[in-house]
Design a protein around this motif. Structure first.
Motif, PDB file in Angstrom:
ATOM      1  N   PRO A 452      -6.370 -16.206  10.309  1.00 13.11           N
ATOM      2  CA  PRO A 452      -5.002 -16.266   9.790  1.00 13.11           C
ATOM      3  C   PRO A 452      -4.336 -14.895   9.698  1.00 13.11           C
ATOM      4  CG  PRO A 452      -6.551 -16.422   7.989  1.00 13.11           C
ATOM      5  CD  PRO A 452      -7.364 -16.451   9.253  1.00 13.11           C
ATOM      6  N   LEU A 453      -3.013 -14.918   9.853  1.00 10.31           N
ATOM      7  CA  LEU A 453      -2.204 -13.719   9.667  1.00 10.31           C
ATOM      8  C   LEU A 453      -2.397 -13.188   8.252  1.00 10.31           C
ATOM      9  CD1 LEU A 453       0.208 -11.832  10.501  1.00 10.31           C
ATOM     10  CD2 LEU A 453       1.702 -13.605   9.551  1.00 10.31           C
ATOM     11  N   ALA A 454      -2.554 -11.847   8.130  1.00  9.16           N
ATOM     12  CA  ALA A 454      -2.772 -11.246   6.813  1.00  9.16           C
ATOM     13  C   ALA A 454      -1.880 -10.022   6.643  1.00  9.16           C
ATOM     14  CB  ALA A 454      -4.231 -10.865   6.635  1.00  9.16           C
ATOM     15  N   TYR A 455      -1.292  -9.909   5.467  1.00 10.65           N
ATOM     16  CA  TYR A 455      -0.609  -8.690   5.022  1.00 10.65           C
ATOM     17  C   TYR A 455      -1.547  -8.003   4.040  1.00 10.65           C
ATOM     18  CZ  TYR A 455       3.963 -10.427   6.708  1.00 10.65           C
ATOM     19  OH  TYR A 455       5.015 -10.873   7.465  1.00 10.65           O
ATOM     20  N   THR A 456      -1.724  -6.689   4.167  1.00 10.70           N
ATOM     21  CA  THR A 456      -2.638  -5.991   3.256  1.00 10.70           C
ATOM     22  C   THR A 456      -1.932  -4.834   2.570  1.00 10.70           C
ATOM     23  OG1 THR A 456      -3.451  -4.398   4.904  1.00 10.70           O
ATOM     24  CG2 THR A 456      -4.557  -6.542   4.807  1.00 10.70           C
ATOM     25  N   ASN A 457      -2.429  -4.520   1.384  1.00  7.68           N
ATOM     26  CA  ASN A 457      -1.852  -3.401   0.637  1.00  7.68           C
ATOM     27  C   ASN A 457      -2.857  -2.927  -0.398  1.00  7.68           C
ATOM     28  OD1 ASN A 457       0.110  -1.551  -0.125  1.00  7.68           O
ATOM     29  ND2 ASN A 457       1.099  -2.943  -1.563  1.00  7.68           N
ATOM     30  N   MET A 458      -3.027  -1.600  -0.487  1.00  3.68           N
ATOM     31  CA  MET A 458      -3.879  -1.016  -1.523  1.00  3.68           C
ATOM     32  C   MET A 458      -3.007  -0.677  -2.724  1.00  3.68           C
ATOM     33  SD  MET A 458      -7.142  -0.805  -0.621  1.00  3.68           S
ATOM     34  CE  MET A 458      -7.790   0.472  -1.703  1.00  3.68           C
TER      35      MET A 458
END
Length: 721
Positions: A452-458
């Motif tokens: 699946p498409l994923a957006y990531t952020n720390m």
């Protein structure tokens, strides 16, 4: 009478015996006090093999009693033992001791050379006189170190050979150094690099000095500074590592002959101005159509902005008895058409029905909040990510109409970056994740199926991942991980947020898709090493020399026969690699020769190599319809926030090292900087088409200075251990 004679004889015998005893005692005392020569086979008397690496106990070295000369025998013995052990532990091979202060008026070096050391005389007695230089020679010999005496330079003509000969009759010293404007050997007059307070505050100083193959004869470090600034000492000393051969860089010198590098004779120009560039003899005046050319580099490289009228324009450069002319043609603007409209053609992408699943086909693709521009980026996704199309819209790219798919997240992906999948493609579903350790961190492989498409952020040290079109078990957890502390699943409107917290700082991450499932690659944070002279031990750096082979990059002001951008990029990369490796880093390079790699191959190398830092090395250019003499300086681009600190450090250090203007750290969406594995930046070190700056960026000393600045920027960005 006979008895009296015997008494007188006995008295004389007693007096004789007493006199003999007194003479013996006096002789013993004189023998004890008389200076005895030290053996010349002691290690302290042998000059060290290889590069001289000394530690200096200067006159002002602080002791409990004040300066070095105020310390008593016990204090000095302890100091000398500590200094010998310290030198030995840090790979040095000699100790230097100040034997007199600036008040010494002659070069006699008598036995009482230390009468200006009040601390050493405090414990003197009839049968004992402490000798600091002798004590140091003994301590140094036990550690296998050479000893050198240091004295101020004297006015007049000092006989240094005689002075050294007298000193070596008594002491096991390897030589005598004199301190004047520099610290130099009294016999050979060869100066060594002295790392004093100024050098400790300039970490590049020793490295740059060591580049002088003929003039560099070793380094001596101030002991007090070493103790006070151990990290600076480690960086300075790293420059003495000669285990790797120093690479040849450009070895370029401006030609000095009159020639025009741009534009070509007979060229067509469509602008009202043109920047004429070339080479000339810097010692002679240069005229363009009779007017002096003022903007030239020290080597004669020149550039001047000229007006271009419609039709044929001739520009004649004259120097001495030589002239060179170029003709530039500016065509008249095309006449008006019929007034009708021309339909914009469409590419071969197609509209799809809402609800259609699509998969990213390219290595990376942009998710755009507005498809009108490539710079409107919300997220970068990787090959294999699957998402559902909510709507389609048309936009323009390259003069053609194309489709953009709006996804369930609200962002758009250009249709040529995605491929439609069958409507029955199953929805992604995961029950947990299993961790596997790697050399650089861990790989979390999701249990289940789907990409699946994923957006990531720390955020505050936690990794937040928003997955679209995917189901997660309520008890989703990560097993077998030494990095992941917890995993929280939060179903939301249209996506599921998975938040990972960690037991230690995580430096980078990537969501990858392989074998029909999803992986999260976690990278551990690097730390500065405490290995002396190698503070970057354990730190991996990937350097990318931009362009190569059939892609020359920007042309330089000196033209096609001189180094192009690809050549200067590689030279600076090799200089940075050499200095980084001296500091202990493990360095990989995208290319080490005149070869070409695509942007995808370069970005793939970041994921494959999992470096701690990625730096793409480039040099700048501009459109040659403006005055390139006004374009100068260093700038650096980053895409993700993690790269900003590295970009800022690079601009600051390179500009300080080269005296180029600071153009700042800037956000940009360059392909190679779009990685969350590590801080990734693209450095534009200087301008190829500015004549003076071209000579600067191609000069050997400036390449080494900039390479050192790149290495120090990396070191600056590594967290302390």
């Amino acid at each position: 009478m006979h008895f009296k004679r015997r008494r007188r004889r006995a008295g004389r015998v007693v007096l004789f015996v007493l006199a003999a005893v007194l003479l013996a005692a006096l002789g013993t005392g004189m023998w004890l006090l008389w200076p005895r020569a030290m053996r010349r086979d002691m290690p302290s008397a042998a000059a060290p093999q290889g590069t001289l690496r000394g530690l200096r106990l200067s006159w002002s070295y602080p002791t409990a009693a004040g300066g070095l000369s105020s310390g008593g025998p016990e204090v000095l013995d302890t100091l000398f033992a500590d200094a010998a052990a310290y030198a030995q532990a840090h790979g040095l091979n000699a100790l230097f001791l100040d034997v007199a202060d600036a008040e010494l008026s002659s070069i006699a070096f008598r036995d009482r050379a230390y009468e200006t050391w009040p601390g050493t005389a405090a414990d003197d007695s009839l049968f004992y006189k402490y000798d600091p230089l002798r004590a140091l020679c003994e301590q140094a010999s036990q550690a296998g170190l050479a000893v050198y005496a240091v004295t101020p330079e004297l006015s007049g003509n000092a006989d240094w050979e005689a002075a050294l000969a007298r000193m070596q009759k008594k002491y096991a010293v390897a030589g005598l150094y004199v301190e004047g404007s520099a610290l130099f050997d009294s016999i050979s007059r060869q100066a060594v690099f002295y790392a004093d307070e100024a050098a400790f505050n300039d970490p590049s100083s020793l490295f740059l000095a060591s580049l002088d193959t003929d003039g560099f004869h070793g380094a001596v470090f101030d002991y007090a500074r070493c103790r006070a600034q151990p990290e600076a000492f480690s960086v300075l000393a790293s420059a003495l590592d000669g285990s790797a051969a120093r690479p040849a860089l450009l070895e370029y010198t401006p030609g000095g002959t009159l020639a025009v590098s741009y534009p070509a004779d007979g060229a067509a120009v469509y602008t009202s101005a043109c920047f004429v560039m070339g080479t000339s003899d810097p010692a002679q005046e240069l005229l363009l159509n009779g007017t002096p050319v003022e903007s030239r580099g020290p080597g004669g490289t020149f550039g001047v902005l000229v007006d271009v009228a419609e039709g044929s324009n001739v520009y004649t450069l004259t120097q001495g008895g030589t002239s060179v002319s170029v003709t530039v043609n500016r065509p008249a603007p095309a006449g008006g058409g019929s007034g009708g409209t021309t339909e914009v053609p469409h590419d071969d992408t197609a509209e799809v029905e809402p609800g259609t699943p699509v998969r990213i086909r390219n290595w990376i693709a942009s998710l755009l909040y507005d498809p009108a521009s490539d710079g409107n980026i919300s997220e970068t996704v990787r090959q294999g990510a699957v998402a559902t199309v909510a709507a389609c819209t048309e936009t323009l790219r390259g003069g053609k109409r194309t489709w953009a798919y709006q996804l369930a997240s609200g962002d758009f992906v250009l249709a040529y970056n995605a491929e439609p999948l069958p409507p029955e493609t199953p929805r992604a579903s995961f029950t947990g994740a299993a961790a596997a350790a790697t050399d650089t961190g861990e790989v979390l492989t999701f249990a289940g199926s789907g990409t699946p498409l994923a957006y990531t952020n720390m955020v505050d040290g936690a990794l937040m991942m928003d997955f679209y079109d995917a189901d997660f078990a309520a008890d989703f957890a990560v097993s077998g991980s030494a990095l992941v502390q917890s995993a929280a699943v939060d179903p939301g409107d249209g996506c599921t947020r998975v938040t990972l917290t960690f037991t230690q700082p995580v430096w980078g991450h990537t969501v990858e898709y392989a074998d029909g499932t999803t992986q999260v690659i976690l990278k551990k944070q690097p730390v500065r090493s405490d290995v002396f002279g190698k503070p970057l031990t354990g730190v991996a750096v990937l350097l990318d020399a931009g362009h190569g082979d059939h892609d020359p990059g920007a042309m330089g002001a000196a033209g096609t026969g001189a180094p192009a951008e690809k050549d200067v990029n590689l030279a600076l990369t090799l200089a940075a690699k050499y200095r980084l490796e001296q500091l202990g880093a493990t360095v990989q390079t995208i290319r080490t020769d005149d070869s070409f790699l695509s942007l995808e191959e370069r970005n793939r190398a970041i994921v494959a190599g999992q470096p701690d830092f990625f730096i793409a090395v480039h040099h700048n250019s501009i459109d040659l319809s403006v005055d390139a003499n006004l374009q100068t300086g260093t700038e650096c681009y980053y895409f993700y926030p993690a790269g900003k600190a590295l970009a800022q450090a690079l601009v600051r250090n390179v500009t300080q090292a080269t005296s180029r203007p600071d153009r700042g750290a800037q956000w940009g969406y360059y392909y190679v900087t779009r990685s969350t594995v590590c801080p990734a930046v693209l450095l534009e070190a200087g301008f190829m088409v500015n004549p003076s700056e071209y000579e600067n960026v191609t000069s050997e000393p400036q390449l080494w200075a900039a390479g050192d600045a790149i290495a120090r920027s990396v070191l600056e960005c590594v967290p302390p251990g």
